[in-house]
Design a protein around this motif. Structure first.
Motif, PDB file in Angstrom:
ATOM      1  N   THR A 268       0.830  -1.210   0.000  1.00  6.77           N
ATOM      2  CA  THR A 268       0.000   0.000   0.000  1.00  6.77           C
ATOM      3  C   THR A 268       0.863   1.259   0.000  1.00  6.77           C
ATOM      4  O   THR A 268       0.619   2.187  -0.774  1.00  6.77           O
ATOM      5  CB  THR A 268      -0.927   0.009   1.220  1.00  6.77           C
ATOM      6  N   TRP A 403      -5.361  -0.107   9.729  1.00  7.89           N
ATOM      7  CA  TRP A 403      -6.788  -0.402   9.556  1.00  7.89           C
ATOM      8  C   TRP A 403      -7.692   0.425  10.459  1.00  7.89           C
ATOM      9  O   TRP A 403      -8.904   0.323  10.384  1.00  7.89           O
ATOM     10  CB  TRP A 403      -7.045  -1.898   9.778  1.00  7.89           C
ATOM     11  N   LYS A 406     -10.357   2.203   8.750  1.00 11.36           N
ATOM     12  CA  LYS A 406     -11.391   1.287   8.250  1.00 11.36           C
ATOM     13  C   LYS A 406     -12.310   0.846   9.395  1.00 11.36           C
ATOM     14  O   LYS A 406     -13.523   0.801   9.262  1.00 11.36           O
ATOM     15  CB  LYS A 406     -10.721   0.071   7.585  1.00 11.36           C
ATOM     16  N   ARG A 493     -13.477   5.852   2.081  1.00 15.33           N
ATOM     17  CA  ARG A 493     -13.376   4.409   1.844  1.00 15.33           C
ATOM     18  C   ARG A 493     -11.921   3.965   1.689  1.00 15.33           C
ATOM     19  O   ARG A 493     -11.437   3.109   2.417  1.00 15.33           O
ATOM     20  CB  ARG A 493     -14.070   4.061   0.529  1.00 15.33           C
ATOM     21  N   ASP A 494     -11.297   4.514   0.664  1.00 19.19           N
ATOM     22  CA  ASP A 494      -9.908   4.130   0.388  1.00 19.19           C
ATOM     23  C   ASP A 494      -9.022   5.072   1.200  1.00 19.19           C
ATOM     24  O   ASP A 494      -8.457   6.032   0.689  1.00 19.19           O
ATOM     25  CB  ASP A 494      -9.651   4.279  -1.123  1.00 19.19           C
ATOM     26  N   TRP A 496      -6.132   5.341   2.500  1.00 19.86           N
ATOM     27  CA  TRP A 496      -4.742   5.721   2.208  1.00 19.86           C
ATOM     28  C   TRP A 496      -4.563   6.120   0.759  1.00 19.86           C
ATOM     29  O   TRP A 496      -3.454   6.466   0.344  1.00 19.86           O
ATOM     30  CB  TRP A 496      -3.785   4.585   2.564  1.00 19.86           C
ATOM     31  N   GLY A 499      -4.999   1.947  -1.525  1.00 20.95           N
ATOM     32  CA  GLY A 499      -5.431   0.620  -1.093  1.00 20.95           C
ATOM     33  C   GLY A 499      -5.530  -0.319  -2.280  1.00 20.95           C
ATOM     34  O   GLY A 499      -5.730   0.126  -3.423  1.00 20.95           O
ATOM     35  N   GLU A 503     -11.243  -4.523   1.283  1.00 17.80           N
ATOM     36  CA  GLU A 503     -11.777  -3.771   2.424  1.00 17.80           C
ATOM     37  C   GLU A 503     -11.804  -2.271   2.158  1.00 17.80           C
ATOM     38  O   GLU A 503     -12.591  -1.546   2.754  1.00 17.80           O
ATOM     39  CB  GLU A 503     -11.000  -4.094   3.708  1.00 17.80           C
ATOM     40  N   TRP A 504     -10.968  -1.799   1.221  1.00 16.00           N
ATOM     41  CA  TRP A 504     -10.923  -0.359   0.953  1.00 16.00           C
ATOM     42  C   TRP A 504     -11.998   0.078  -0.036  1.00 16.00           C
ATOM     43  O   TRP A 504     -12.072   1.247  -0.388  1.00 16.00           O
ATOM     44  CB  TRP A 504      -9.526   0.046   0.455  1.00 16.00           C
ATOM     45  N   SER A 508     -16.057   3.496   5.526  1.00 15.90           N
ATOM     46  CA  SER A 508     -15.258   3.410   6.751  1.00 15.90           C
ATOM     47  C   SER A 508     -16.026   4.113   7.861  1.00 15.90           C
ATOM     48  O   SER A 508     -16.188   5.325   7.764  1.00 15.90           O
ATOM     49  CB  SER A 508     -13.909   4.119   6.581  1.00 15.90           C
TER      50      SER A 508
END
Lengths: 617, 360
Positions: A268, A403, A406, A493-494, A496, A499, A503-504, A508
């Motif tokens: 990442t 995380w 998230k 959502r993403d 960073w 991603g 999960e990204w 979140s």
């Protein structure tokens, strides 16, 4: 949706929600909170140990209390802190990574958590009447002869929490085998999912050995059997075998999941796919397999003879090969990348040299004749703290920073993150590096005092100072959590921006059913693939339709309370048979809960298409 | 770049300084200055593995540092997408094969040394000592010599001495770091190891397996003397007159008190008392043999060997070794009585060969 409606509900309703939840994300958070609490407790015990050893012949705590302290420090950190925190991360993240809406057995998942928590609480209640004092390895015959009920609490506490862990392991295996999103073949699974899978297999095969050992120990201490009593024809070395047949794979249960964490963090923040993915997967399996073949390297000095010692020495050295493969793959993931360094990345980068040192000393320990000097000395303490702190704890902290957005929808504060990293990192090396030398200079482990004029003063002082640095780092991390909860920056959502895994792709924190539509996975790093092709979101694999979700249940908690009452009864019935009432009552509660669970139909609930469309994704 | 290098240098100097301050430990205790066969074998492997592993560490660190310096994201590179490399067969083969070779380089001498140190084929011709580990003291019986002693193990230099070790209670571990690595002392089976000291000296021994509250206080000594001195010691120990009367009156009174207060139940003052046998039964003595107590290097294994400490020990052993088995086994003694007993015990010096003979 989740946050606002939770705020509107009263405290009672919120509490009830958490007590009955079967949502893998909430259970994950419960694991993190429970494990975090025990981590602080174990850390406090560690600081007390280091204060006792700050100067020669110190009298800060008594000899008996010191032995209780080291026993509880080790047991707490391994069984009640490191493993549950990892289970928490796995619980929260793994289903998201494979595009599932929950784990395969949500009810069992909840039961597993409560068993861990009550097992841990039971074990720690021993502090009021005398904690176990035979070391976390609990070697017979010292543990058999230990007076009071301390070791009984150890047996029952670990039996309970061990059962919980075993359930977690089985659950994850089934989840990964059966519940991957369309298109997610095995060789497209993220590395963290892979390591969760392999660690779960290790749990499945390793924990039964501990269970058996604990039962034998329980019969010896409570019901007059003599499995470990040499005077009656038993054999205490058998405990060591059972313990380490469990105990060595346990080390890999602790380290493999964080190998997975690093394998997510590096790609990442280097914006580069994992180098040698296939080799990484096979190296994980190889480590797990060899992990079952090397338990006797903990027993080189037991007197197993040169043949056994040689075989186990060579087998142990062999583990260096797949581990080395992993280290180089991570380095070459970074090589040529565009490396962004933040706190998640700092913990991951610090892992490489720290864990390499732990691995080096691991190979050195594998050399049986050299081990005759290292064994049970501070060299070993240095070694396994380099592996478990420099590996597992660094990995957990990397994973938490990575995380956190998230899981909670907010970024941990970067500045506080760096302060806690640097103090903890420096403190860690101060504490443990010197211990390798202390060991060779003649300081055995589990020493309540070291004598004056033995050349051990400076090293121990340095080590204790390091422990204070580490404590400071942990406190800053706690402040960071509180600060973030109150004022943290919201994450998209993403989180960073780079991603790669599923999960990204969802909000979140995620909604309780995770995916409105299950995603279609088109390769390794599915989100990255879509991003590179200019797609804003994943292609769904199904139309929007009713979602079937499990109902919450209070039964796992009640069942666990039943087992805990029964455990108390087992511990105290040795002195007073009236305590058998607690055994029967507790067992009755547990069995009635099981019966209720079996006979009462619970078909779960459905989230309607209309509601899904109203909420958006 | 320059500033960064400077910081590393400072860090390096500090590390070296710390190591220097800590030193290598004290002579005759540290494993880093081997003075016996086993310790030397271990040290050889420690050095070999440290060198190889340091080499590996350096390689890792070089790649690591270069990567971090060269590939760190710079300003303006936020949108740069690096090449997505899947792997590289050649590299992967290299970092699989080289470690295998390194492991073999370590494995071969390890196996050879493991068998070497387990060799007991010549035990019959050499000195054999039955060692019994007890909470929290050590008993030594010289097989075939009718000699028993405790806490201080006398051995001749330059000769292998075989130790046959058994525990009377929990697991202990026999460790004299400067002479040899450790071996566990189990309750169910006799473990055999040999030690060989090169030079005369009093070597520190430690118990290395958690054995109860006073685990950290279960020290003992190995006293290596010249073969001639050893023969003399054996001769002296075999000819102890158990019924000898102490010369001074206080000591005579001490001897009477010693006999009147049940001390004899556990403590023999006669070196030739019945031997201990291998096997799970606990038939060893219940307390240390005191035949040559006056020559001991330490009181209770840890305190300086003087009358004051001995009196403290007799008056209240619990305050010195918590959990010991002597506490409460005898009637309360007055200070005077304890001093008399101490006077008696300290004059039990059957041999001219003492820790001083070994240069202590």
């Amino acid at each position: 949706m989740g946050m606002t409606s939770a705020q509107k509900r009263g405290f009672g309703a919120t509490l009830w929600d958490w007590l009955t939840t079967v949502d893998h994300k909430k259970i994950g958070i419960l694991y993190l909170a429970g494990g975090g609490f025990f981590f602080l407790l174990g850390g406090l015990e560690a600081v007390i140990i280091r204060i006792q050893l700050i100067s020669p012949e110190n009298n800060f705590i008594s000899a008996g209390l010191y032995n209780e302290m080291i026993t509880m420090h080790g047991t707490t950190m391994i069984f009640l802190a490191a493993m549950p925190i990892l289970l928490g991360l796995m619980n929260f993240i793994m289903p998201l990574q494979i595009g599932a809406r929950d784990v395969a057995f949500p009810f069992l998942n909840s039961l597993g958590f409560w068993l861990f928590l009550f097992g841990g609480v039971l074990l720690n209640l021993s502090w009021f009447t005398g904690a176990p004092d035979a070391g976390w390895t609990n070697y017979a015959p010292l543990s058999i002869q230990s007076p009071g009920h301390g070791v009984d609490f150890y047996i029952m506490g670990l039996q309970l929490s061990g059962a919980g862990t075993l359930m977690g392991g089985i659950n994850f295996i089934v989840t990964i085998v059966l519940m991957r999103a369309p298109g997610m073949t095995y060789m497209r699974m993220p590395l963290f999912t892979w390591t969760t899978f392999v660690a779960s297999i290790l749990i499945l095969f390793a924990f039964p050995a501990l269970t058996v050992g604990l039962f034998l120990m329980m019969f010896d201490r409570m019901f007059g059997s003599a499995f470990f009593d040499a005077a009656l024809g038993g054999n205490a070395v058998i405990w060591q075998h059972l313990f380490w047949i469990f105990g060595h794979p346990e080390v890999y249960i602790l380290i493999l999941p964080v190998f997975g964490v690093f394998s997510e963090v590096f790609p990442t923040f280097a914006k580069k796919r994992l180098f040698g993915y296939t080799a990484m997967v096979f190296a994980t399996f190889l480590i797990a397999f060899l992990g079952f073949m090397v338990w006797a390297h903990h027993m080189f000095t037991v007197g197993l003879g040169p043949v056994a010692n040689s075989i186990f020495a060579v087998a142990t050295m062999a583990i260096a090969v797949p581990t080395g493969i992993k280290i180089f793959n991570w380095l070459f993931t970074l090589w040529g990348g565009s490396i962004k360094i933040n706190s998640a990345m700092l913990w991951s980068l610090a892992f490489i040299p720290s864990f390499t040192i732990g691995g080096m000393t691991g190979v050195m320990l594998a050399s049986a004749v050299a081990d005759y000097q290292y064994h049970d000395s501070y060299f070993v303490i240095g070694h396994f703290h380099y592996v478990i702190v420099g590996g597992t704890v660094f990995g957990i902290l990397a994973g938490l920073h990575y995380w956190w957005p998230k899981m909670f929808g907010k970024y941990l504060h970067e500045g506080l993150g760096q302060i806690s990293f640097w103090t903890f990192f420096v403190g860690f090396h101060l504490t443990f590096f010197i211990q390798h030398f202390l060991g060779l200079m003649g300081m055995p482990r589990r020493y309540w005092v070291f004598l004056e004029n033995q050349g051990l003063d400076t090293g121990n002082l340095i080590s204790s100072i390091g422990a204070f640095f580490m404590s400071f780092g942990v406190i800053v991390f706690l402040i960071n959590i509180i600060y973030t909860t109150i004022k943290g920056k919201k994450a998209p959502r993403d989180a960073w921006g780079s991603g790669r895994t599923l999960e990204w792709t969802i909000s979140s924190p995620p909604v309780h059913y995770n995916y409105k539509q299950l995603p279609l996975v088109r390769g390794l790093d599915p989100l990255w693939i879509e991003k590179m092709e200019g797609n804003k979101k994943m292609t769904p694999a199904e139309p929007v339709d009713e979602i079937h979700m499990p109902n919450g249940s209070i039964l796992p908690l009640i069942m666990t309370i039943g087992f805990t009452i029964a455990s108390y009864g087992f511990i105290y019935q040795t002195g007073n048979k009236y305590w058998l009432i607690a055994v029967y009552a507790g067992m009755a509660i547990a069995l009635i809960s099981m019966l209720t669970r079996s006979l009462k139909d619970d078909h779960g609930h459905h989230i309607s298409k209309e509601e899904l469309e109203r909420v958006g994704d | 770049m320059r500033g960064w290098m400077g910081k590393t240098k400072v860090f390096f100097v500090f590390t070296l300084l710390a190591l220097f301050l800590a030193g290598c430990g004290i002579e005759n205790l540290t494993a880093l200055e081997p003075k016996g066969y086993g310790a030397e074998k271990s040290m050889d492997l420690i050095i070999l593995t440290t060198l190889i592993m340091t080499g590996v560490f350096v390689v890792v660190m070089v790649i690591y540092v270069i990567t971090l310096v060269r590939f760190r994201r710079k300003k303006g590179q936020e949108d740069y997408v690096p090449k997505q490399v899947e792997g590289n067969h050649k590299l992967e083969v290299i970092w699989t094969v080289i470690p295998i070779i390194l492991v073999l380089v370590i494995a071969v001498p390890t196996v050879l040394a493991t068998f070497d140190l387990a060799d007991d084929s010549k035990a019959d011709e050499l000195i054999n000592v039955n060692v019994k580990g007890n909470q929290y003291w050590w008993h030594f019986e010289y097989a075939g010599e009718e000699i028993q002693t405790s806490q201080d193990l006398y051995i001749p230099t330059g000769e292998r001495v075989y130790l046959h070790m058994l525990s009377s209670d929990v697991i202990h571990s026999f460790w004299v770091p400067s002479i040899s690595g450790k071996m566990d002392v189990n309750a169910e089976n006799v473990n055999t190891m040999y030690i060989e000291a090169y030079d005369e000296g009093v070597y520190w021994g430690k118990c290395a397996e958690l054995c109860g509250p006073s685990h950290s206080l279960m020290d003992f000594k190995v006293i290596a003397v010249s073969p001639e001195e050893y023969d003399e010691w054996v001769n002296d120990m075999q000819n102890v007159d158990a019924d000898a009367e102490p010369e001074n009156a206080v000591a005579q009174e001490g001897q009477e008190l010693f006999e009147a207060n049940n001390c004899m139940n556990c403590h023999a003052t006669d070196s030739a008392a019945s031997g201990i046998e291998a096997g799970p039964q606990n038939n060893g003595p219940f307390g240390p043999n005191l035949t040559n107590f006056g020559d001991r290097s330490r009181v209770a294994g840890i305190l300086e060997h003087n009358k004051e400490n001995l009196v403290d020990w007799i008056m209240d052993p619990e305050s010195i070794k918590p959990g010991n088995k002597m506490t409460g086994q005898y009637p309360d003694l007055s200070q005077d009585e304890a001093e008399s007993i101490a006077e008696y015990l300290l004059q039990l010096q059957p041999s001219e060969i003492t820790p001083e003979s070994a240069g202590d």
